[in-house]
Design a protein around this motif. Structure first.
Motif, PDB file in Angstrom:
ATOM      1  N   ASP A 153       0.857  -1.184   0.000  1.00 37.59           N
ATOM      2  CA  ASP A 153       0.000   0.000   0.000  1.00 37.59           C
ATOM      3  C   ASP A 153       0.889   1.229   0.000  1.00 37.59           C
ATOM      4  N   ARG A 154       0.391   2.310  -0.587  1.00 37.46           N
ATOM      5  CA  ARG A 154       1.167   3.544  -0.649  1.00 37.46           C
ATOM      6  C   ARG A 154       0.521   4.588   0.244  1.00 37.46           C
ATOM      7  N   SER A 155       1.362   5.369   0.908  1.00 36.59           N
ATOM      8  CA  SER A 155       0.888   6.465   1.745  1.00 36.59           C
ATOM      9  C   SER A 155       1.350   7.787   1.158  1.00 36.59           C
ATOM     10  N   GLU A 156       0.480   8.795   1.230  1.00 38.12           N
ATOM     11  CA  GLU A 156       0.877  10.134   0.804  1.00 38.12           C
ATOM     12  C   GLU A 156       1.891  10.678   1.786  1.00 38.12           C
ATOM     13  N   VAL A 157       2.985  11.217   1.261  1.00 41.03           N
ATOM     14  CA  VAL A 157       3.992  11.834   2.122  1.00 41.03           C
ATOM     15  C   VAL A 157       4.123  13.335   1.861  1.00 41.03           C
ATOM     16  N   VAL A 158       3.817  13.753   0.652  1.00 40.81           N
ATOM     17  CA  VAL A 158       3.864  15.174   0.307  1.00 40.81           C
ATOM     18  C   VAL A 158       2.750  15.459  -0.705  1.00 40.81           C
ATOM     19  N   VAL A 159       2.044  16.563  -0.495  1.00 39.72           N
ATOM     20  CA  VAL A 159       1.121  17.078  -1.499  1.00 39.72           C
ATOM     21  C   VAL A 159       1.557  18.500  -1.808  1.00 39.72           C
ATOM     22  N   GLY A 160       1.398  18.898  -3.034  1.00 35.14           N
ATOM     23  CA  GLY A 160       1.857  20.231  -3.386  1.00 35.14           C
ATOM     24  C   GLY A 160       1.155  20.790  -4.594  1.00 35.14           C
ATOM     25  N   GLN A 161       1.454  22.032  -4.843  1.00 32.87           N
ATOM     26  CA  GLN A 161       0.940  22.739  -6.008  1.00 32.87           C
ATOM     27  C   GLN A 161       2.054  23.635  -6.514  1.00 32.87           C
ATOM     28  N   GLY A 162       2.145  23.755  -7.804  1.00 36.85           N
ATOM     29  CA  GLY A 162       3.162  24.609  -8.400  1.00 36.85           C
ATOM     30  C   GLY A 162       2.585  25.492  -9.473  1.00 36.85           C
ATOM     31  N   SER A 163       3.171  26.675  -9.580  1.00 36.46           N
ATOM     32  CA  SER A 163       2.868  27.594 -10.673  1.00 36.46           C
ATOM     33  C   SER A 163       4.111  27.650 -11.552  1.00 36.46           C
ATOM     34  N   PHE A 164       3.914  27.599 -12.843  1.00 40.27           N
ATOM     35  CA  PHE A 164       5.025  27.531 -13.774  1.00 40.27           C
ATOM     36  C   PHE A 164       4.866  28.542 -14.890  1.00 40.27           C
ATOM     37  N   ARG A 165       5.971  29.202 -15.243  1.00 40.01           N
ATOM     38  CA  ARG A 165       5.991  30.120 -16.384  1.00 40.01           C
ATOM     39  C   ARG A 165       6.156  29.268 -17.621  1.00 40.01           C
ATOM     40  N   LEU A 166       5.246  29.435 -18.571  1.00 41.61           N
ATOM     41  CA  LEU A 166       5.274  28.654 -19.798  1.00 41.61           C
ATOM     42  C   LEU A 166       5.841  29.498 -20.935  1.00 41.61           C
ATOM     43  N   PHE A 167       6.880  29.015 -21.552  1.00 43.42           N
ATOM     44  CA  PHE A 167       7.512  29.693 -22.679  1.00 43.42           C
ATOM     45  C   PHE A 167       7.144  28.902 -23.942  1.00 43.42           C
ATOM     46  N   ARG A 168       5.989  29.235 -24.482  1.00 39.76           N
ATOM     47  CA  ARG A 168       5.507  28.531 -25.671  1.00 39.76           C
ATOM     48  C   ARG A 168       6.190  29.109 -26.900  1.00 39.76           C
ATOM     49  N   GLU A 169       6.668  28.237 -27.769  1.00 43.27           N
ATOM     50  CA  GLU A 169       7.344  28.683 -28.993  1.00 43.27           C
ATOM     51  C   GLU A 169       6.301  29.027 -30.039  1.00 43.27           C
TER      52      GLU A 169
END
Length: 165
Positions: A149-165
């Protein structure tokens, strides 16, 4: 672009999947040293893993340093954003903000799953979860994980700058 829009995109080209796997697993110094593996990569979703290794533990020799989990959520969240590009091999992604909530010690193999919440023209947001299977893959009486069985150890959220070509 939200989850519905991403689901309507064409599947990732094989070349993009192979490129990400090669970059993360073989060519990226730090991620390769951590023994990072790409388990799943698809539009809007990525799963990465790092096996338990004594070199990654805190002074106790049992729990994995939190920075390893933070690396996983950062990388998985950014790569998930890249999958929303029409051509994931073009452009780039840079972390703007990363939030990690540590829930319990990580003392086994780590697995990070990232999903895109939104990918705009220049900023994207991903949600990430890191789980563990216990002490070196074998749970002990003190662990919340047992018999695979797996246990959650970290939950997170990220914001990322997208450099679309």
């Amino acid at each position: 672009m939200d989850r519905t829009d991403i689901a309507e995109m064409d599947p990732l080209p094989d070349a993009a999947t192979e490129f990400v796997e090669r970059k993360l697993e073989d060519e990226h110094g730090y991620l390769s040293w951590l023994n990072t593996s790409v388990e799943t990569i698809e539009r809007g979703r990525v799963v990465l893993s790092i096996p338990f290794d004594d070199k990654l533990t805190n002074a106790d020799g049992r729990t994995i340093h939190g920075g390893v989990a933070a690396t996983l959520i950062d990388t998985a969240g950014g790569v998930a954003q890249r999958t929303t590009f029409e051509d994931p091999l073009d452009g780039g992604v840079a972390t703007v903000n990363l939030n990690a909530n540590y829930l319990r010690p990580a003392n086994g193999d780590l697995r990070a799953e990232a999903e895109v919440v939104r990918a705009g023209g220049s900023i994207g947001v991903s949600e990430m979860t890191v789980t563990t299977a216990g002490n070196g893959g074998e749970a002990t009486a003190d662990d919340d994980a047992s018999d695979g069985d797996r246990s959650e150890v970290v939950v997170g959220q990220g914001s990322f700058r997208l450099f679309r070509e």
